[in-house]
Design a protein around this motif. Structure first.
Motif, PDB file in Angstrom:
ATOM      1  N   ALA A   1       0.645  -1.125   0.084  1.00  0.00           N
ATOM      2  CA  ALA A   1      -0.090   0.003  -0.089  1.00  0.00           C
ATOM      3  C   ALA A   1       0.920   1.178  -0.090  1.00  0.00           C
ATOM      4  O   ALA A   1       0.437   2.207  -0.418  1.00  0.00           O
ATOM      5  N   ASP A   2       1.954   1.111   0.716  1.00  0.00           N
ATOM      6  CA  ASP A   2       2.933   2.271   0.872  1.00  0.00           C
ATOM      7  C   ASP A   2       3.458   2.619  -0.650  1.00  0.00           C
ATOM      8  O   ASP A   2       3.498   3.922  -0.978  1.00  0.00           O
ATOM      9  N   VAL A   3       3.830   1.700  -1.396  1.00  0.00           N
ATOM     10  CA  VAL A   3       4.350   1.729  -2.644  1.00  0.00           C
ATOM     11  C   VAL A   3       3.397   2.249  -3.711  1.00  0.00           C
ATOM     12  O   VAL A   3       3.601   3.176  -4.334  1.00  0.00           O
ATOM     13  N   PHE A   4       2.313   1.575  -3.554  1.00  0.00           N
ATOM     14  CA  PHE A   4       1.177   2.192  -4.328  1.00  0.00           C
ATOM     15  C   PHE A   4       0.779   3.705  -3.980  1.00  0.00           C
ATOM     16  O   PHE A   4       0.450   4.616  -5.065  1.00  0.00           O
ATOM     17  N   GLY A   5       0.859   4.033  -2.814  1.00  0.00           N
ATOM     18  CA  GLY A   5       0.766   5.447  -2.604  1.00  0.00           C
ATOM     19  C   GLY A   5       1.658   6.487  -3.072  1.00  0.00           C
ATOM     20  O   GLY A   5       1.328   7.392  -3.399  1.00  0.00           O
ATOM     21  N   LEU A   6       3.010   5.901  -3.056  1.00  0.00           N
ATOM     22  CA  LEU A   6       3.880   6.741  -3.686  1.00  0.00           C
ATOM     23  C   LEU A   6       3.805   6.929  -5.064  1.00  0.00           C
ATOM     24  O   LEU A   6       3.964   7.905  -5.604  1.00  0.00           O
ATOM     25  N   LEU A   7       3.318   5.611  -5.862  1.00  0.00           N
ATOM     26  CA  LEU A   7       3.021   5.701  -7.156  1.00  0.00           C
ATOM     27  C   LEU A   7       1.709   6.439  -7.638  1.00  0.00           C
ATOM     28  O   LEU A   7       1.401   6.735  -8.729  1.00  0.00           O
ATOM     29  N   ALA A   8       0.784   6.958  -6.512  1.00  0.00           N
ATOM     30  CA  ALA A   8      -0.191   7.688  -6.944  1.00  0.00           C
ATOM     31  C   ALA A   8      -0.053   9.106  -7.057  1.00  0.00           C
ATOM     32  O   ALA A   8      -1.078   9.868  -7.486  1.00  0.00           O
ATOM     33  N   ASP A   9       1.001   9.691  -6.984  1.00  0.00           N
ATOM     34  CA  ASP A   9       1.220  11.034  -7.317  1.00  0.00           C
ATOM     35  C   ASP A   9       1.795  11.257  -8.730  1.00  0.00           C
ATOM     36  O   ASP A   9       2.667  10.532  -9.045  1.00  0.00           O
ATOM     37  N   PRO A  10       1.022  11.939  -9.343  1.00  0.00           N
ATOM     38  CA  PRO A  10       1.440  12.484 -10.837  1.00  0.00           C
ATOM     39  C   PRO A  10       2.857  13.051 -10.752  1.00  0.00           C
ATOM     40  O   PRO A  10       3.310  12.543 -11.878  1.00  0.00           O
ATOM     41  N   GLY A  11       3.579  13.759 -10.121  1.00  0.00           N
ATOM     42  CA  GLY A  11       4.748  14.132 -10.095  1.00  0.00           C
ATOM     43  C   GLY A  11       5.687  13.021 -10.122  1.00  0.00           C
ATOM     44  O   GLY A  11       6.766  12.990 -10.814  1.00  0.00           O
ATOM     45  N   ARG A  12       5.450  12.143  -9.174  1.00  0.00           N
ATOM     46  CA  ARG A  12       6.587  11.092  -9.041  1.00  0.00           C
ATOM     47  C   ARG A  12       6.278  10.071 -10.280  1.00  0.00           C
ATOM     48  O   ARG A  12       7.234   9.372 -10.635  1.00  0.00           O
ATOM     49  N   LEU A  13       5.143   9.872 -10.730  1.00  0.00           N
ATOM     50  CA  LEU A  13       4.833   9.124 -11.927  1.00  0.00           C
ATOM     51  C   LEU A  13       5.643   9.859 -13.008  1.00  0.00           C
ATOM     52  O   LEU A  13       6.243   9.032 -13.870  1.00  0.00           O
ATOM     53  N   ARG A  14       5.625  11.075 -13.408  1.00  0.00           N
ATOM     54  CA  ARG A  14       6.451  11.626 -14.338  1.00  0.00           C
ATOM     55  C   ARG A  14       7.648  11.429 -14.190  1.00  0.00           C
ATOM     56  O   ARG A  14       8.436  11.123 -15.367  1.00  0.00           O
ATOM     57  N   LEU A  15       8.606  11.483 -13.087  1.00  0.00           N
ATOM     58  CA  LEU A  15       9.698  11.102 -12.768  1.00  0.00           C
ATOM     59  C   LEU A  15       9.845   9.468 -13.243  1.00  0.00           C
ATOM     60  O   LEU A  15      10.893   9.366 -14.009  1.00  0.00           O
ATOM     61  N   LEU A  16       9.155   8.684 -12.734  1.00  0.00           N
ATOM     62  CA  LEU A  16       9.250   7.242 -13.113  1.00  0.00           C
ATOM     63  C   LEU A  16       9.213   7.247 -14.381  1.00  0.00           C
ATOM     64  O   LEU A  16      10.076   6.424 -15.061  1.00  0.00           O
ATOM     65  N   THR A  17       8.288   7.688 -15.236  1.00  0.00           N
ATOM     66  CA  THR A  17       8.114   7.507 -16.822  1.00  0.00           C
ATOM     67  C   THR A  17       9.395   8.050 -17.521  1.00  0.00           C
ATOM     68  O   THR A  17       9.880   7.392 -18.352  1.00  0.00           O
ATOM     69  N   ALA A  18       9.911   9.184 -16.828  1.00  0.00           N
ATOM     70  CA  ALA A  18      11.079   9.798 -17.547  1.00  0.00           C
ATOM     71  C   ALA A  18      12.353   8.895 -17.240  1.00  0.00           C
ATOM     72  O   ALA A  18      13.011   8.560 -18.206  1.00  0.00           O
ATOM     73  N   LEU A  19      12.387   8.081 -16.222  1.00  0.00           N
ATOM     74  CA  LEU A  19      13.621   6.913 -15.890  1.00  0.00           C
ATOM     75  C   LEU A  19      13.337   5.845 -16.673  1.00  0.00           C
ATOM     76  O   LEU A  19      13.844   5.126 -17.263  1.00  0.00           O
ATOM     77  N   LEU A  20      11.901   5.443 -17.068  1.00  0.00           N
ATOM     78  CA  LEU A  20      11.696   4.401 -17.621  1.00  0.00           C
ATOM     79  C   LEU A  20      12.068   4.716 -19.061  1.00  0.00           C
ATOM     80  O   LEU A  20      12.605   3.803 -19.833  1.00  0.00           O
ATOM     81  N   GLU A  21      11.781   5.945 -19.752  1.00  0.00           N
ATOM     82  CA  GLU A  21      12.208   6.322 -21.110  1.00  0.00           C
ATOM     83  C   GLU A  21      13.878   6.481 -21.315  1.00  0.00           C
ATOM     84  O   GLU A  21      14.531   6.344 -22.286  1.00  0.00           O
ATOM     85  N   GLY A  22      14.234   7.158 -20.192  1.00  0.00           N
ATOM     86  CA  GLY A  22      15.777   7.607 -20.129  1.00  0.00           C
ATOM     87  C   GLY A  22      16.647   6.916 -19.657  1.00  0.00           C
ATOM     88  O   GLY A  22      17.797   7.234 -19.766  1.00  0.00           O
ATOM     89  N   GLY A  23      16.175   6.069 -18.943  1.00  0.00           N
ATOM     90  CA  GLY A  23      17.253   5.258 -18.185  1.00  0.00           C
ATOM     91  C   GLY A  23      17.641   5.903 -16.917  1.00  0.00           C
ATOM     92  O   GLY A  23      17.299   6.709 -16.288  1.00  0.00           O
ATOM     93  N   GLU A  24      19.189   5.998 -16.736  1.00  0.00           N
ATOM     94  CA  GLU A  24      19.853   6.632 -15.724  1.00  0.00           C
ATOM     95  C   GLU A  24      19.967   7.977 -15.805  1.00  0.00           C
ATOM     96  O   GLU A  24      20.214   8.595 -16.941  1.00  0.00           O
ATOM     97  N   MET A  25      19.500   8.864 -14.933  1.00  0.00           N
ATOM     98  CA  MET A  25      19.349  10.557 -15.233  1.00  0.00           C
ATOM     99  C   MET A  25      19.803  11.228 -13.804  1.00  0.00           C
ATOM    100  O   MET A  25      19.302  10.722 -12.842  1.00  0.00           O
TER     101      MET A  25
END
Length: 128
Positions: free
Chosen positions: A39-63
């Motif tokens: 639940a804590d992990v999904f709570g972290l993932l529920a934030d649009p700003g954090r999801l933007r970071l994660l999708t940037a890392l998904l696309e860009g790799g290490e940044m």
């Protein structure tokens, strides 16, 4: 319990339609600590700003933080704070190179979770 087909539910007593299946499901459910961590992990993932970071890392790799801030349209301070939270929950990891920290998704499980979530929201509903 009055019979073998009764299953104790929190706050109620119910008789399942398929008691054997319900018993298997109950036995397979994760423990309370695991559910709380999930639940804590999904709570972290529920934030649009954090999801933007994660999708940037998904696309860009290490940044680095600065590049993530530019890519996500957030301040470096906001990005650093979000990455600190994500790192504490083992969603991202950091590699230090001098004064710079380079972030990446922690492992393939995180990558798969994000890819599946993006695929899920990207496809049209079949029952619509």
């Amino acid at each position: 319990m009055s019979s073998g087909s009764d299953v104790a539910l929190p706050g109620a007593m119910a008789r399942p339609v398929e008691p054997a299946k319900v018993a298997r499901v109950i036995a397979a459910l994760p423990g309370a600590d695991t559910v709380a961590e999930l639940a804590d992990v999904f709570g972290l993932l529920a934030d649009p700003g954090r999801l933007r970071l994660l999708t940037a890392l998904l696309e860009g790799g290490e940044m680095c933080v600065r590049d993530l801030a530019v890519a996500s349209g957030q301040s470096e301070s906001a990005v650093s704070h979000a990455l600190r939270l994500l790192r504490a929950s083992r969603v991202v990891r950091v590699r230090r190179d001098g004064r710079h920290g380079y972030y990446r998704l922690d492992d393939t499980h995180v990558r798969l979770l994000l890819e599946l979530a993006l695929a899920h929201v990207g496809h049209e509903r079949e029952d619509a």
